[in-house]
Structures are given as structure tokens and as C-alpha cells.
Design an enzyme around this catalytic site. Sequence first.
Site, short mmCIF file in Angstrom:
data_model
loop_
_atom_site.label_atom_id
_atom_site.label_comp_id
_atom_site.label_asym_id
_atom_site.label_seq_id
_atom_site.Cartn_x
_atom_site.Cartn_y
_atom_site.Cartn_z
N ASP A 215 3.50 2.48 0.38
CA ASP A 215 2.64 3.55 0.13
C ASP A 215 1.10 3.24 -0.29
OD1 ASP A 215 1.34 5.88 -0.33
OD2 ASP A 215 2.37 6.41 -2.20
N SER A 216 0.41 2.81 0.41
CA SER A 216 -0.69 2.00 0.25
C SER A 216 -2.03 2.78 0.54
CB SER A 216 -0.86 0.66 1.07
OG SER A 216 -1.25 1.02 2.41
#
Length: 302
Positions: A173-174
Amino acid sequence: MEPGPDGPAAPGPAAIREGWFRETCSLWPGQALSLQVEQLLHHRRSRYQDILVFRSKTYGNVLVLDGVIQCTERDEFSYQEMIANLPLCSHPNPRKVLIIGGGDGGVLREVVKHPSVESVVQCEIDEDVIEVSKKFLPGMAVGFSSSKLTLHVGDGFEFMKQNQDAFDVIITDSSDPMGPAESLFKESYYQLMKTALKEDGILCCQGECQWLHLDLIKEMRHFCKSLFPVVDYAYCSIPTYPSGQIGFMLCSKNPSTNFREPVQQLTQAQVEQMQLKYYNSDMHRAAFVLPEFTRKALNDIS
């Protein structure tokens, strides 16, 4: 605009003018998103990034990192549910999960809902994001209290180098590919995830927007196909992300994986028990149906 708990609202960050927050970024030139601000809740610079939280008029509390919206209370569930459930429901028995990033806690909240998941390791480099989310986004950060969680505040790269063949599912989850997060969109990062996955492991990463970053998505898909036997791309709608959409790059080390047909199909009772608002098995299938311009660009001809 009211004063907030961390100090007076005025003058506030430069992105807030005359009671409106305005998001602009070089990654989506020529367009902007504005939200009306009711109260500035938090504004500090951590060791890694500028962290802003405000209460909006119509989207609840909003988390902004380096001027870019990461989540709002009103629409965060669509992204969190999809990035978690697309890979988890594509794996027959996901027991050990690794989350890279996701300091707001939303992905973690969804992952720990799965009964098969026994343990979750989360690597988040910026502890300040976690603490701010616990304070201002409690509905997302609830997962941090799970007994399944081992929280590692530090570099996900280094952690994966030391933990090979360890995880059934890895979820990244960047933020967008700028600064430190840019490396999370490179082939070397996907190679590292591959070594950290078990032999039948699956990964899912934030895959940007087809309306804005089709060349990047095509490049990522190309190098992923050189690393994994099964690669696919899906997307969901979310109003406060650029152009109202966000995508997901999914890869599997198991040649028999079919991302488009969930191996774990949720009953309506399960959907309700997991308190899902966006994801269900039909939405899973639909997420892989791409518009013609994207299908052609990705050479996604079945």
C-alpha cells in the site's frame, strides 16, 4: 475554519487557501482536486514527509502526505477492501500476510477480518503516520489492536531481504511514485517480493491510474510478466483519488492462479459479517474488465 486540537487553523499549510484544500501534483499535471476544509486537525513534518490532517465538509477526516490525499473517511473503504481482498480471495489458504506501507491501518483492518489469516507483519517506515491515524482515523487504525499483528517500524526492503519464502500474500500500500516511494514501482522491488513469497504466493500492489499513468502501468506489467507466470491488472473507483480511479497490479508464483475468478467466493452473510461496503465476489470479477483503451495498451487480449 475552526482552530484544531494541534493549534490554530490559520494560516495553516500552503495547500489550504480561503477554506479549501487544493491538491496539485506533477504526476497529474493540468488538474486539481479541492475539498472544503472545516477544521485543521494536524500539521507536522515527520522525518520522512509532511503530514496534514483536516476535517472536510463532506468527506470526513482527510489524511494528506506531501500534499497528496491518501485517504478520506467517506471513501477509503473502496481502496482498502479491494487491495486486500483481491489477493486474499485469490489464494486458497492465505495464512501469513505481509503489508508494506499502509500506515493509516486501512489495509490491515481488512486483512485481519479473514479467518484463515493467522499472522500479519506490517512494515511502515513512518511511525508518525501510524500515530496520527490512530488519533484522527480510528475507524481505519482499529486493526493495529489485532493480536494477529506484528508491527515493524522500518524499511520494508530490508525486512524482505531477511525473510525469504515466508509469506502467502504480500500487499504493498504505497503512495505515488515520487521520492522514496518511486522504488516501489521498479522491477527490483517486485523481484524482492518474489523471493519473500512462498512457492504459491500472491502479491498485490497499488497500481496507479489508467487515465494518468498508462505507460507506467504497461512498463510494470511487462517486467512483472518476466518474473511471474500469472500477472493481471484490476481497478476500482474512489472519488478522492486522481481521476476517481486507482489500479492494482497482481502477480502469482502459482501458474494455476486465476485472479479473475475468486477461489474464495464470499456469501452475502460473509460480506455482511466482514462489514464490507465495496468488495464482493461480483465486484472482484468486474474489477478485471478493462476499458478498450487500457486493454489494448496492456495487450490484454484474451
